[in-house]
Design an enzyme around this catalytic site. Sequence first.
Site, mmCIF file in Angstrom:
data_model
loop_
_atom_site.group_PDB
_atom_site.id
_atom_site.type_symbol
_atom_site.label_atom_id
_atom_site.label_comp_id
_atom_site.label_asym_id
_atom_site.label_seq_id
_atom_site.Cartn_x
_atom_site.Cartn_y
_atom_site.Cartn_z
ATOM 1 N N ASP A 142 0.856 -1.182 0.000
ATOM 2 C CA ASP A 142 0.000 0.000 0.000
ATOM 3 C C ASP A 142 0.896 1.238 0.000
ATOM 4 O O ASP A 142 1.860 1.322 0.770
ATOM 5 C CB ASP A 142 -0.873 0.004 1.265
ATOM 6 C CG ASP A 142 -2.293 0.446 0.987
ATOM 7 O OD1 ASP A 142 -2.462 1.359 0.158
ATOM 8 O OD2 ASP A 142 -3.221 -0.104 1.600
ATOM 9 N N ASP A 200 -3.249 4.657 -2.503
ATOM 10 C CA ASP A 200 -4.378 5.200 -1.770
ATOM 11 C C ASP A 200 -4.812 6.547 -2.353
ATOM 12 O O ASP A 200 -3.964 7.420 -2.605
ATOM 13 C CB ASP A 200 -3.965 5.362 -0.300
ATOM 14 C CG ASP A 200 -5.116 5.636 0.620
ATOM 15 O OD1 ASP A 200 -5.971 4.748 0.779
ATOM 16 O OD2 ASP A 200 -5.152 6.735 1.213
ATOM 17 N N GLU A 249 -6.543 3.460 -6.041
ATOM 18 C CA GLU A 249 -7.825 3.706 -5.382
ATOM 19 C C GLU A 249 -8.301 5.054 -5.874
ATOM 20 O O GLU A 249 -7.651 6.076 -5.622
ATOM 21 C CB GLU A 249 -7.688 3.702 -3.862
ATOM 22 C CG GLU A 249 -9.028 3.896 -3.170
ATOM 23 C CD GLU A 249 -8.913 4.283 -1.703
ATOM 24 O OE1 GLU A 249 -9.790 3.890 -0.915
ATOM 25 O OE2 GLU A 249 -7.955 5.001 -1.339
ATOM 26 N N HIS A 279 -10.928 -2.953 3.794
ATOM 27 C CA HIS A 279 -10.725 -2.440 5.150
ATOM 28 C C HIS A 279 -11.539 -1.191 5.449
ATOM 29 O O HIS A 279 -11.620 -0.781 6.613
ATOM 30 C CB HIS A 279 -9.240 -2.144 5.369
ATOM 31 C CG HIS A 279 -8.734 -1.042 4.486
ATOM 32 N ND1 HIS A 279 -8.623 -1.169 3.123
ATOM 33 C CD2 HIS A 279 -8.317 0.221 4.787
ATOM 34 C CE1 HIS A 279 -8.163 -0.036 2.613
ATOM 35 N NE2 HIS A 279 -7.976 0.825 3.595
ATOM 36 N N ASP A 280 -12.129 -0.581 4.430
ATOM 37 C CA ASP A 280 -12.917 0.638 4.611
ATOM 38 C C ASP A 280 -14.418 0.412 4.473
ATOM 39 O O ASP A 280 -15.190 1.359 4.566
ATOM 40 C CB ASP A 280 -12.505 1.693 3.578
ATOM 41 C CG ASP A 280 -11.187 2.365 3.913
ATOM 42 O OD1 ASP A 280 -10.812 2.389 5.101
ATOM 43 O OD2 ASP A 280 -10.522 2.864 2.976
#
Length: 547
Positions: free
Chosen positions: A98, A200, A251, A325-326
């Site tokens: 990430d 991200d 993302e 995870h979100d």
Amino acid sequence: MTLPWWKTCVAYQIYPRSFCDSDGDGVGDLRGIISKLDYLERLGIGMLWLCPVYASPNDDNGYDISDYEAIQPEFGTLDDWIALRDGLHARGIRLVMDLVANHSSDEHAWFIESRAAKDSTKRDWYIWRPPTADGGPPNDWQSVFGGPAWEFDAASGEYYLHLFSKKQPDLNWENTAFRAELFAMMRRWVELGVDGFRMDVINLISKPEGLGAGGDEGGMDRALNGPRMRDHLAEMRREVFAGTDLVTIGETPGMPLDLAREVTDERAPLLDMQFHFEHVDLDHAPGASKWDSTPMTMPALRATLSRWQEGMEPHGWNSLYLGNHDQPRAVSRYGDDGRYRRESATLLMTLLLTLKGTPFIYQGDEIGMANVAFDAIDDYRDIETLNAWRWLTGERGLAAATALAMIRKKSRDNARTPMQWSAAPNAGFSTATPWIAPNPDYAAHNVAAAETDPDSVLHYTRRLIALRRETAALQHGRYRLLDVEHPALWLYERLDASTCCVIALNFSATAQALPAPLTTMRRVLTNVRNQSADTLAAWEARILVPA
């Protein structure tokens, strides 16, 4: 047809803090992941997306990075990371890190130096603006986590921009020296053997011109897909990825389909694939916050994902996900986490692994992990959730019970409760009290129990991954929707020059008649023991081929 490795594999996402604790401190770590590599290999994955393990003060659980080249001590050491890399590579699994490059922690050395003085050489590595004439913030932007997106720095008399937490100042991608240092850092990770990066909120890196004009309302939405985003991504591709087979995954909230197709165009890609958000926004009440829910319907989900399947043809590529995870747990959001938990979890896995694109399984979805209903706000840990609680019970004046019910549906902590390995204390995740409590249902829903049940979600997922790996149509075949109107059935075809598969999914608790042409096809996989060729049982999924 020879495809890039990342188009042929199934990916698995690990949230390290919640995966497996090896040293008994209640926090998952790299050695814990290493202890489960055989489990990941048996699952059949080919790529591991590892959420941030860099040094961080953990204001946003690692997405606030204070040193991009140091490992957070509670996760382990660089030697542990290297052991993880080697263990994965020995099993034929690629490691994707990430990368959070829109913002850093306010405790990063870059920001400390930027903040030290207006004439600092790194002042312009972040986004600073003077107050307005009346002493207020440069504009009315709000942060994603609640409150103003500008934080006043008394020492210098200026504001800095933070689209997320005030401890996550936005980096200034217009600064050439910053970009050069960022790309150099990325190259050093490449030299260490990383196989790619998941980036991200990468489409926030180019802020609009005239940033800081008073009265300009908005926030993240105003910074999406900015004027120089393409230029920055193209430069990153040249400086870091040229001549490699590394994968780049963006993302990209709020990126429209036509732009996503452009940036992932295999003929001149800026990113290899991207995560869009349209399907995970379907249960947000229009014009309201994410906490204001509206029912999720299969026809809306079908229409949205079908549009992306068809719209990315012929040269774009989808990243496929239902949970991460979100997001809330997939079986609780799109399925039935009560009576039909196993059936709906396996149906959703069938959907995920038979659409065109690279599927990403979020840890625990392969055993049907569900949302947690904590008793009190004190049980939650997520910064977004805690800020929302204060806003819902304060500014909006909602009763505590009402606010808690809203949070239970959408909190990011739904995805962050410990991985459920067994019925042992703390779900077998740790010998100590975990950093966040496990879902109380772990006694019945865990890996150990799934291993002994041939009909479990876990065993079905393994069979499904194996089928995808050996079926060309499921890897690169074209998607074709067979019925756009049915209220309960989602029927589609995956076909290439030599093979064809039909996927039939019943998104309901009521048996549904199959269209006649499908009743004569041969079943290659189903999640329900149903002898009827003419009818799909409740939450049944079938993969069919010509007889």
